[in-house]
Motif scaffolding. Structure first.
Motif, PDB file in Angstrom:
ATOM      1  N   GLY A 402       0.796  -1.220   0.000  1.00  0.00           N
ATOM      2  CA  GLY A 402       0.000   0.000   0.000  1.00  0.00           C
ATOM      3  C   GLY A 402       0.826   1.264   0.000  1.00  0.00           C
ATOM      4  O   GLY A 402       0.358   2.319  -0.424  1.00  0.00           O
ATOM      5  N   ILE A 403       2.087   1.171   0.453  1.00  0.00           N
ATOM      6  CA  ILE A 403       2.946   2.351   0.528  1.00  0.00           C
ATOM      7  C   ILE A 403       3.677   2.604  -0.777  1.00  0.00           C
ATOM      8  O   ILE A 403       3.698   3.721  -1.301  1.00  0.00           O
ATOM      9  CB  ILE A 403       3.960   2.207   1.685  1.00  0.00           C
ATOM     10  CG1 ILE A 403       3.226   2.158   3.031  1.00  0.00           C
ATOM     11  CG2 ILE A 403       4.969   3.364   1.676  1.00  0.00           C
ATOM     12  CD1 ILE A 403       4.130   1.860   4.203  1.00  0.00           C
ATOM     13  N   MET A 404       4.315   1.566  -1.329  1.00  0.00           N
ATOM     14  CA  MET A 404       5.136   1.799  -2.520  1.00  0.00           C
ATOM     15  C   MET A 404       4.722   0.965  -3.729  1.00  0.00           C
ATOM     16  O   MET A 404       5.416   0.949  -4.739  1.00  0.00           O
ATOM     17  CB  MET A 404       6.625   1.567  -2.215  1.00  0.00           C
ATOM     18  CG  MET A 404       6.990   0.187  -1.734  1.00  0.00           C
ATOM     19  SD  MET A 404       8.797   0.102  -1.428  1.00  0.00           S
ATOM     20  CE  MET A 404       8.982  -1.611  -0.953  1.00  0.00           C
ATOM     21  N   GLY A 405       3.588   0.270  -3.643  1.00  0.00           N
ATOM     22  CA  GLY A 405       3.077  -0.445  -4.803  1.00  0.00           C
ATOM     23  C   GLY A 405       3.537  -1.890  -4.856  1.00  0.00           C
ATOM     24  O   GLY A 405       4.530  -2.285  -4.227  1.00  0.00           O
ATOM     25  N   THR A 406       2.811  -2.689  -5.639  1.00  0.00           N
ATOM     26  CA  THR A 406       3.087  -4.122  -5.728  1.00  0.00           C
ATOM     27  C   THR A 406       4.453  -4.403  -6.336  1.00  0.00           C
ATOM     28  O   THR A 406       5.208  -5.247  -5.843  1.00  0.00           O
ATOM     29  CB  THR A 406       1.995  -4.812  -6.567  1.00  0.00           C
ATOM     30  OG1 THR A 406       0.723  -4.572  -5.985  1.00  0.00           O
ATOM     31  CG2 THR A 406       2.248  -6.305  -6.643  1.00  0.00           C
ATOM     32  N   LYS A 407       4.800  -3.707  -7.412  1.00  0.00           N
ATOM     33  CA  LYS A 407       6.033  -3.989  -8.127  1.00  0.00           C
ATOM     34  C   LYS A 407       7.265  -3.771  -7.248  1.00  0.00           C
ATOM     35  O   LYS A 407       8.143  -4.638  -7.166  1.00  0.00           O
ATOM     36  CB  LYS A 407       6.127  -3.104  -9.381  1.00  0.00           C
ATOM     37  CG  LYS A 407       7.312  -3.432 -10.271  1.00  0.00           C
ATOM     38  CD  LYS A 407       7.273  -2.585 -11.540  1.00  0.00           C
ATOM     39  CE  LYS A 407       8.452  -2.919 -12.448  1.00  0.00           C
ATOM     40  NZ  LYS A 407       8.424  -2.086 -13.688  1.00  0.00           N
ATOM     41  N   LYS A 408       7.330  -2.640  -6.587  1.00  0.00           N
ATOM     42  CA  LYS A 408       8.485  -2.357  -5.733  1.00  0.00           C
ATOM     43  C   LYS A 408       8.543  -3.313  -4.545  1.00  0.00           C
ATOM     44  O   LYS A 408       9.628  -3.741  -4.123  1.00  0.00           O
ATOM     45  CB  LYS A 408       8.445  -0.904  -5.239  1.00  0.00           C
ATOM     46  CG  LYS A 408       8.643   0.140  -6.320  1.00  0.00           C
ATOM     47  CD  LYS A 408       8.732   1.527  -5.701  1.00  0.00           C
ATOM     48  CE  LYS A 408       8.897   2.593  -6.771  1.00  0.00           C
ATOM     49  NZ  LYS A 408       7.654   2.762  -7.544  1.00  0.00           N
ATOM     50  N   THR A 409       7.385  -3.670  -3.994  1.00  0.00           N
ATOM     51  CA  THR A 409       7.349  -4.601  -2.865  1.00  0.00           C
ATOM     52  C   THR A 409       7.872  -5.965  -3.269  1.00  0.00           C
ATOM     53  O   THR A 409       8.657  -6.590  -2.537  1.00  0.00           O
ATOM     54  CB  THR A 409       5.917  -4.731  -2.319  1.00  0.00           C
ATOM     55  OG1 THR A 409       5.440  -3.443  -1.923  1.00  0.00           O
ATOM     56  CG2 THR A 409       5.873  -5.671  -1.136  1.00  0.00           C
ATOM     57  N   VAL A 410       7.452  -6.450  -4.441  1.00  0.00           N
ATOM     58  CA  VAL A 410       7.914  -7.759  -4.928  1.00  0.00           C
ATOM     59  C   VAL A 410       9.415  -7.734  -5.185  1.00  0.00           C
ATOM     60  O   VAL A 410      10.144  -8.678  -4.823  1.00  0.00           O
ATOM     61  CB  VAL A 410       7.140  -8.166  -6.194  1.00  0.00           C
ATOM     62  CG1 VAL A 410       7.769  -9.395  -6.842  1.00  0.00           C
ATOM     63  CG2 VAL A 410       5.678  -8.428  -5.869  1.00  0.00           C
ATOM     64  N   VAL A 411       9.900  -6.672  -5.798  1.00  0.00           N
ATOM     65  CA  VAL A 411      11.337  -6.563  -6.072  1.00  0.00           C
ATOM     66  C   VAL A 411      12.128  -6.530  -4.764  1.00  0.00           C
ATOM     67  O   VAL A 411      13.163  -7.201  -4.622  1.00  0.00           O
ATOM     68  CB  VAL A 411      11.642  -5.304  -6.916  1.00  0.00           C
ATOM     69  CG1 VAL A 411      13.152  -5.061  -7.006  1.00  0.00           C
ATOM     70  CG2 VAL A 411      11.052  -5.454  -8.311  1.00  0.00           C
TER      71      VAL A 411
END
Length: 431
Positions: A402-411
Motif C-alpha cells: 500500500g505504501i510503494m506499490g506491488t512492483k516495488k514490494t515484490v522486487v
C-alpha cells in the motif's frame, strides 16, 4: 456485460468453496486457528501501544515538522550517495524496532521525498541492525554468527538500496529532478529544535521497549532496570518542548500530565496504565489544536488507519500457517527442520523464504533460532533466516504494497531473499 462479471464470480466461487470445505473439527486446523488468535492477542498486547503508537506519532511528525527540503537534501534521489546510504544503513543501531514498527517511519520519509534507494536501505536496516539483537546473537548463538549477522545486515542494506535505485532508476531520475526544483529553502523552525523533538520521541520509543536483560550484560541490565524512569524523563522533556517550541497550551499540557503521574504512583507495577493515559492525553491535546499540531495528529492517524488493519490481518494469517514460537500452525515444524539442514542452495533458499514470511518481534528470533539449530539447522540457513526474518514479514509485505506499490514490494522481497540465500550459502561453506 457478463465478461466483466467473470472475475468477481470466480472470486466468490473460490471463497465459497474454501468456506464449504473448511476442516473445522480437525485437530491441526483447530489448533492453528487457536494459535493465530493467540498470536494476534499477544501482538496487540505487546506491540501496539509501546511500539506502533510511538512510531505513528514519529511518522506523523516527519510528515508535518520535517521539511521536505531536508529529506530530499539528505535522503533524496539526488542526494550525496555516501551520506544518504551511510545514514540509512546504520539507522538500526538507533531504532530497536521490528519489521512492522519501522513501516510508519519508512512511509514518512518516503512520502516526504526520500529516494527509493536510501528509503529501502532504511527499511531494511531499521529492524535488521538492532545492536541489542546482534549482541545477543553473538552471546547465545556464537560470536561468528553474531559478527556475520552484523556485517551482513549493514552491507545488505546498502546493496538492497543501490539495487532498488538501479532497478527503478527512471523514477529516481524523476525524483532527482524534483529535488532540484524544490531547492534548498530553509525550515521555519530551527533544525536544532526539530532534532530535539524527534530525539525525544525516539528515546521514548526505544526506552519503553527495552527487553529483559537476563543475558545482555551490565549496561543493558542497568538500562532495563531504569527503562520507565528514562521514558518518564524523556516524556517530561517532550512536554516542555511542545509548550516552548510548538505552541501548545501550558494549561492543557499540565492537565494531560496529571493522569500519567497519578497512575504511575498508584500502579507502579503496571507502567502501561500511565503510558496509555499519556498517549490519550497527547492525542486529545494535539487533535483539538487548530495549528500544525492538529495536522500532526491527522497525519499520525492516517498512518494508523492504513497500517494497523493490514498488520493484524497479516499476523493472523502468519499465526494460522506457522503458529507461535514453540507451537505449530498448519505447516508442521518437522517440515521446516527437515528443509533447512545442511548447507545446500535449496536449504538456504527455504530458510530465506520462511524467514521473510514469518513474523519476528524484536529479539524473539534468537530463541527460535536456538531451537532450530539444536534440531539440526545448518549454519548457513541459520544466517539466511537471521538476515531475512527480522527485516520482513507477511504483515509488513501487505503494508508495503500500500505504501510503494506491488512492483516495488515484490522486487524488495526478491532482493532480500536472494541476498540472504547467497550470503547464507557462502557463510555455511566457509564455516
Amino acid at each position: 456485460m457478463w465478461k466483466d462479471e467473470w472475475k468477481p464470480l470466480l472470486v466468490l466461487g473460490a471463497v465459497f468453496l474454501l468456506l464449504y470445505n473448511l476442516p473445522v473439527g480437525s485437530a491441526r486446523f483447530d489448533s492453528s486457528l487457536f494459535e493465530a488468535l493467540e498470536l494476534v492477542k499477544w501482538y496487540a498486547r505487546e506491540h501496539v501501544l509501546l511500539c506502533l503508537v510511538p512510531a505513528f506519532f514519529i511518522a506523523g511528525g516527519i510528515s508535518v515538522f520535517l521539511s521536505q527540503e531536508s529529506v530530499i537534501k539528505y535522503l533524496g534521489a539526488g542526494a550525496n550517495r555516501y551520506l544518504a546510504y551511510g545514514v540509512s544503513s546504520v539507522s538500526g543501531t538507533i531504532l530497536a524496532v521490528c519489521s512492522c514498527t519501522v513501516l510508519p517511519l519508512f512511509a514518512g520519509i518516503y512520502r516526504r521525498g526520500a529516494g527509493i534507494g536510501p528509503a529501502s536501505a532504511f527499511l531494511y536496516s531499521g529492524p535488521a541492525i538492532n545492536i541489542l539483537a546482534v549482541i545477543m546473537t553473538a552471546r547465545v548463538l556464537g560470536f561468528e554468527l553474531g559478527a556475520a549477522r552484523a556485517v551482513g545486515a549493514i552491507l545488505f542494506s546498502i546493496a538492497i538500496g543501490l539495487s532498488m535505485s538501479l532497478i527503478f532508476r527512471k523514477e529516481e531520475k524523476q525524483q532527482a529532478a524534483k529535488s532540484v526544483a524544490a531547492g534548498d529553502s530553509e525550515q521555519g523552525r530551527p533544525l536544532k529544535q526539530t532534532a530535539i523533538f524527534f530525539f525525544l520521541m525516539i528515546l521514548i520509543l526505544v526506552a519503553a521497549n527495552f527487553s529483559p536483560a537476563d543475558e545482555t550484560g551490565v549496561v543493558w541490565s542497568f538500562l532495563y532496570s531504569y527503562k520507565w524512569i528514562i521514558t518518564s524523563a524523556a516524556a517530561a522533556a517532550f512536554a516542555v518542548v511542545l509548550v516552548l517550541w510548538y505552541g501548545l497550551s501550558p494549561f492543557k499540557v499540565a492537565l494531560a500530565s496529571m493522569p500519567p503521574l497519578v497512575l504511575g504512583v498508584i500502579f507502579p507495577e503496571e507502567p502501561l496504565f500511565a503510558f496509555t493515559s499519556a498517549v490519550l492525553g497527547l492525542s486529545v491535546i494535539i487533535s483539538t489544536d487548530k495549528a500544525e499540531a492538529g495536522e500532526w495528529f491527522g497525519s499520525s492517524w492516517g498512518f494508523a488507519k492504513q497500517i494497523i488493519p493490514l498488520l493484524f490481518a497479516g499476523v493472523f494469517v502468519a499465526g494460522i500457517l506457522l503458529g507461535r514460537p514453540g507451537n505449530e500452525g498448519l505447516i508442521p515444524s518437522d517440515w521446516i527442520n527437515a528443509a533447512v539442514g545442511g548447507n545446500s542452495i535449496m536449504s538456504n533458499l527455504f530458510a530465506s523464504v520462511s524467514g521473510a514470511f514469518m513474523y519476528f518481534a524484536t529479539l524473539t528470533e534468537i530463541p527460535i533460532m536456538q531451537g532450530l539449530i539444536g534440531s539440526g539447522m545448518g549454519k548457513g540457513p541459520a544466517l539466511a533466516l537471521l538476515l531475512a526474518g527480522p527485516a520482513l514479514s507477511l504483515p509488513s509485505m501487505l503494508v508495503l504494497k500500500g505504501i510503494m506499490g506491488t512492483k516495488k514490494t515484490v522486487v524488495y522481497l526478491i532482493l532480500v531473499i536472494v541476498f540472504s540465500t547467497v550470503t547464507g550459502w557462502i557463510y555455511g561453506s566457509l564455516f
